[in-house]
Design a protein around this motif. Sequence first.
Motif, short mmCIF file in Angstrom:
data_model
loop_
_atom_site.label_atom_id
_atom_site.label_comp_id
_atom_site.label_asym_id
_atom_site.label_seq_id
_atom_site.Cartn_x
_atom_site.Cartn_y
_atom_site.Cartn_z
N VAL A 152 0.92 -1.10 -0.11
CA VAL A 152 -0.03 -0.13 0.05
C VAL A 152 0.87 1.27 -0.03
O VAL A 152 0.71 2.16 -0.80
CB VAL A 152 -0.89 0.00 1.34
N LYS A 153 1.90 1.20 0.91
CA LYS A 153 2.70 2.39 0.88
C LYS A 153 3.58 2.85 -0.20
O LYS A 153 3.65 3.73 -0.60
CB LYS A 153 3.49 2.40 2.30
N TRP A 154 3.78 1.53 -0.75
CA TRP A 154 4.94 1.64 -2.00
C TRP A 154 4.21 2.21 -3.19
O TRP A 154 4.49 3.21 -3.80
CB TRP A 154 5.50 0.23 -2.04
N GLU A 156 1.58 4.00 -3.06
CA GLU A 156 1.12 5.27 -2.84
C GLU A 156 2.12 6.25 -3.14
O GLU A 156 2.02 7.34 -4.01
CB GLU A 156 0.98 5.48 -1.26
N ASP A 157 3.38 5.97 -2.70
CA ASP A 157 4.73 6.66 -3.07
C ASP A 157 4.96 6.50 -4.40
O ASP A 157 5.26 7.73 -5.03
CB ASP A 157 5.84 6.08 -2.32
N ALA A 159 2.61 6.53 -6.91
CA ALA A 159 1.47 7.35 -7.38
C ALA A 159 2.21 8.79 -7.22
O ALA A 159 1.80 9.77 -8.06
CB ALA A 159 0.29 6.97 -6.86
N GLN A 160 2.40 9.13 -5.98
CA GLN A 160 3.02 10.61 -5.79
C GLN A 160 4.04 10.84 -6.46
O GLN A 160 4.25 12.10 -7.10
CB GLN A 160 3.27 10.63 -4.26
N ASN A 163 2.60 10.95 -10.22
CA ASN A 163 1.29 11.81 -10.34
C ASN A 163 0.25 11.20 -11.23
O ASN A 163 -0.19 11.98 -12.01
CB ASN A 163 1.76 13.12 -10.92
N TYR A 166 -4.53 7.09 -7.99
CA TYR A 166 -4.16 5.78 -7.37
C TYR A 166 -5.41 5.04 -6.76
O TYR A 166 -6.37 5.73 -6.45
CB TYR A 166 -3.28 6.04 -6.03
N ILE B 313 -5.45 13.11 -6.63
CA ILE B 313 -5.62 11.74 -7.16
C ILE B 313 -4.84 10.63 -6.63
O ILE B 313 -4.91 9.43 -7.08
CB ILE B 313 -4.94 11.83 -8.89
N HIS B 314 -3.90 11.22 -5.81
CA HIS B 314 -3.24 10.11 -4.75
C HIS B 314 -3.24 10.55 -3.36
O HIS B 314 -3.41 11.77 -3.21
CB HIS B 314 -1.91 9.64 -5.22
N ILE B 347 8.80 4.04 4.40
CA ILE B 347 8.45 4.29 2.92
C ILE B 347 7.95 5.77 2.80
O ILE B 347 8.38 6.30 1.61
CB ILE B 347 7.58 3.31 2.26
#
Lengths: 437, 392
Positions: A152-154, A156-157, A159-160, A163, A166, B313-314, B347
């Motif tokens: 999940v965190k990976w 998210e990261d 996607a950030q 850009n 997600y 979006i995220h 992370i």
Amino acid sequence: MTTQAETRIKTAGSKKSLQTARETWLFIKDDYINGHTGKAQGKPIAWSCAAMDKELFHCMGILPFFPEQYAALCATQRRGGSRDESVEKEAVRFARVAEQEDYASYICGYQRVSTGWVIHGLRTGEWQDAPIGGMPLPDMIVTTSCVCDVRVKWFEDMAQRLNVPYFCLDRPERIFEGITQASAREHEVDYYVSQVEDFLRFAEEVTGAKYDPARLNECLDWSYKTNDARQEILELRKAVPSPMGCADGFRTMYPGMYQLGTKRCYDFYVKLRDEVRERVKQGIGQIEDERFRLLWYGLPTWYNMSIFNYFEKYGGVFVYEPAYNPWPWPPRRREDPVRELANRWLMLGTGVGNMVNSMLHDCQQYKILGVVLSYLITCRPIVFPSLEINHTLEKSLGIPTVTLEGDLVDERLFSEAQVYNRLDAFAEQLLQRAKKT
Amino acid sequence: MTTEFEKYVTDRHAAVKEWKEKTQGKVFGYFCCVVPDVILFAAGVLPVRIYGSTDKFQKVDGHLVPYGCRYVGSCLDLGARGVYDYLDGVVVPNTCDLIARMEYWWRELVPREKSTLAGMELCPYVVYINYPMKTTGPKVLDFYTRELQYFKQQVERGLRIEITDEQLNQAIAVYNEHFDLMNQLEELRKRDPLPISGKEAWEIEYASTLMPMDKHNELLKKRLNEVAKRNNTTPGMRLYLAGSAFDQVNARLYEIIEECGGQVVAEDISCASSYFESNIELDSDPVRAIAKYSLAVDCPRSTETCLVGCSHIHPQNRWQKTKQRIEGYRVRGAIYQIMNYCECRAIEYPHLRDNIQREFNIPVLHMEGDYTLEGLEQMRGSIEAFIEMIGG
């Protein structure tokens, strides 16, 4: 944690017993070619993960790619396709990039490698400077909450960083003692259904495509048939001598893990099943004189698949690996395919007791004499139950285990000399046991 | 003079046992700040957060691998040694890969007398809560409300009591008062000069996870009056502190920072009262209100539903909360002390670091913790240099 930066692992690919296993690489290459072509033609690309329902992508014409699978691929290749062992593996190169950005070295190797590649691509624009030309860049990043927190965190990261939109498909994490449990609580099923429905809305918004339950049913039909074929393979693998080992098991997991819900995935496993069936019929084993049978617990060391052939000189064969395998699903439910997906996934649990019981069951079913615990120090959900498994197998079945420390894809965390010393001693122990049984 | 807060801080086990002896009440332990301790409080149970210690592991080495958070391992080791023998139950949420597995190990390793009928425990000793990983979006609240109803039913069955809506609403009022008081404390920490040290503020917060909340409220009101009137100010470079599991072991870092010339004025440390930004909104269904509050707790593991076609979006949840925690505190530097193997925090760190530097133009120091006093002591040099660098 000690990083053996200067160690070059003399890794080799595994020796594959089955012809169909050799064809997996073509399957993967086709997917990457189709992905890059599709991207150029404007087809939507998703980056996702193993425990996601792949049929949801296929039914909407989305081409899925998997950073974890890509990281594993990077673990097998050196820059520019070099075979020079002094050239480090691509996985190591990208993991270093991530570590330089302050990602801790104890984080999952899949995360460090794929994130390192993303950082490298964003910095240089040279996305193709990577094995097989890299993954096509995503229009969406889709993960699930199950298996581990890292996913999940990976995602998210990533996607950030990239850009892009997600989505996390949240799956209730069920804990129970048995191996599977057919009846999830109603609100758990309702929640998972709502998550899938929300994903379908999300995918419609991103891609402009419309969700069609009939198309999902088609994909699920292929999945169901594929699942049947794969279960038959698992049954056949119980045979003595072992017709199909862990090297082939891990190598052939790609279509089922990542392209489930397609006809070509089904065709692949039918061919594999037929080949395994024929070997059983003819009594052909992985090796000529099978003296003891091993189980590999955990995920493989992708940079060193030859380890799965290591015991052959002692007459030992790896016959089964619990990871990535299917389980018997509930009957098809065409009137409500989304609920069917929910019921299918919620049969699984994640507790320690669940893992231990599952291992007890598998060792008996596959007539196992010894277990190698792949002690993935950067993959916590896999490593956490390993000591409990060790105690329980010894106590309940008298099965000894040996642990191998390492990472999934980062060979710097793998000490070849130590590992092989340990395996040699373990082989001697198992040969003694084999004589007694 | 030892204050009531200090009694809980210096020897929490003795203080809780004394409470139990005096009231003959039940005590439940819990992991993580998302656990709805207010439901336990409503049931007349004292909820106490489970913490570890600096003791060497004595019982769990053969069960836990070394590649996991030592804080959680330490909690389990104390449990397995019988140190938590005063607990009548334990609540385990799935708030990280290791904590979720405490459901098994606490049941298996912690010694206790087990009474069963027809193979079932009369009072479930370990209660698991399936906390959603995604805390916003369709049906999340419905799902989690149902989970908490189930949790409440398990407590009711185990203790053979009924927890009424009236009791829940009364408990919610006590907890909301606590959140208001803690917010007042936060306002005081925004003052410059600073009237209260980071360590003292931490002690107040820590005590709230170990003692009855109504009692804590009484004491806190008095302390707030006293702090507001203080003339002697607390010097030090104003810092933001983030990291995992700041119990009495890791809290030594507050002292080291102060000894190096710094003062923690704001933090993100996974403690219950770090998350008092929102109150529990009174609702016709108090369990649903508690679920809503609990989902708003900012946990590094949680993620959110994002919207297509807009800027969101995220996930932004962690950065937005971090920003809120720093804004208004005149922070001049940020320290991240992330414990080894705490992957969620590890992370998200590069992203948060970049945003902090960009938005607040302050430096960020990153240190890896190992949940030992020696490890914390080794950070002293880096902290001294960091504070000196900020001071110019």
